[in-house]
Design a protein around this motif. Structure first.
Motif, PDB file in Angstrom:
ATOM      1  N   UNK A 179       0.831  -1.204   0.000  1.00 43.63           N
ATOM      2  CA  UNK A 179       0.000   0.000   0.000  1.00 43.63           C
ATOM      3  C   UNK A 179       0.872   1.263   0.000  1.00 43.63           C
ATOM      4  N   UNK A 180       0.276   2.380  -0.405  1.00 42.38           N
ATOM      5  CA  UNK A 180       0.976   3.660  -0.521  1.00 42.38           C
ATOM      6  C   UNK A 180       0.518   4.558   0.619  1.00 42.38           C
ATOM      7  N   UNK A 181       1.445   5.232   1.333  1.00 41.23           N
ATOM      8  CA  UNK A 181       1.038   6.115   2.425  1.00 41.23           C
ATOM      9  C   UNK A 181       0.213   7.301   1.905  1.00 41.23           C
ATOM     10  N   UNK A 182      -0.559   7.899   2.809  1.00 39.16           N
ATOM     11  CA  UNK A 182      -1.449   8.999   2.432  1.00 39.16           C
ATOM     12  C   UNK A 182      -0.667  10.222   1.976  1.00 39.16           C
ATOM     13  N   UNK A 183       0.457  10.516   2.617  1.00 42.01           N
ATOM     14  CA  UNK A 183       1.228  11.701   2.219  1.00 42.01           C
ATOM     15  C   UNK A 183       1.781  11.549   0.805  1.00 42.01           C
ATOM     16  N   UNK A 184       2.116  10.329   0.431  1.00 42.86           N
ATOM     17  CA  UNK A 184       2.625  10.102  -0.917  1.00 42.86           C
ATOM     18  C   UNK A 184       1.521  10.294  -1.951  1.00 42.86           C
ATOM     19  N   UNK A 185       0.315   9.863  -1.606  1.00 38.69           N
ATOM     20  CA  UNK A 185      -0.812  10.062  -2.519  1.00 38.69           C
ATOM     21  C   UNK A 185      -1.099  11.549  -2.700  1.00 38.69           C
TER      22      UNK A 185
END
Length: 171
Positions: free
Chosen positions: A68-74
């Protein structure tokens, strides 16, 4: 549901024998109006009142899956094209505005030159007009000759606080 706005009624303790029989069991007393408060009689005869804990296991925090991708990266990934698009739009706008900006800079330099020329030319024009009105055309033409007065002063004093004497000459 019990009302917690006023204090509970006090618990009256009765004397208990020092050595109770083995057949007596520990009996929890009724709570005194507060939630999770219990009075218990110990084997030695003492009554203890205190908070009871309800131990409920806290569920473990689920671990983030490996892919999964962290929220800050999104968020950063979503903002990057917006910022890039804004910079590109600004560059295109400047390219369209460049001829007008160049023309404005030329107009500003022309206005500055006109201002400097005005500051120099107005005093020259006033001096020429005054000479024409007074008839003074320099040293040649028979008009009134303007003379200058020189004033000189000679002052002397003796000592630091001495009296000063002086002369004034008008020539």
């Amino acid at each position: 549901m019990p009302d917690h706005t006023h204090t509970p009624t006090p618990v009256i303790h009765h004397p208990i024998p020092l050595h109770p029989g083995a057949h007596e069991a520990v009996v929890p007393a009724a709570p005194a109006g507060l939630p999770a408060v219990t009075s218990v009689q110990l084997p030695d005869g003492r009554i203890v009142t205190g908070y009871t804990l309800t131990l409920t296991p806290t569920p473990p925090v689920p671990a983030r899956p490996a892919g999964s991708v962290p929220a800050w990266a999104k968020t950063t990934a979503l903002l990057a094209p917006t910022v890039g698009g804004g910079v590109a739009a600004g560059g295109i706008g400047l390219s369209y505005a460049a001829p007008g900006l160049i023309a404005m800079s030329h107009a500003l330099w022309s206005a500055a030159a006109l201002l400097v020329a005005t500051v120099i030319a107005v005093p020259l024009a006033l001096r020429t007009a005054r000479r024409a009105l007074t008839g003074n055309h320099g040293s040649g033409g028979g008009g009134s000759v303007r003379t200058t007065t020189h004033i000189t002063q000679n002052i002397t004093a003796t000592g630091l606080f001495g009296r000063a004497n002086g002369t004034i000459n008008h020539r």
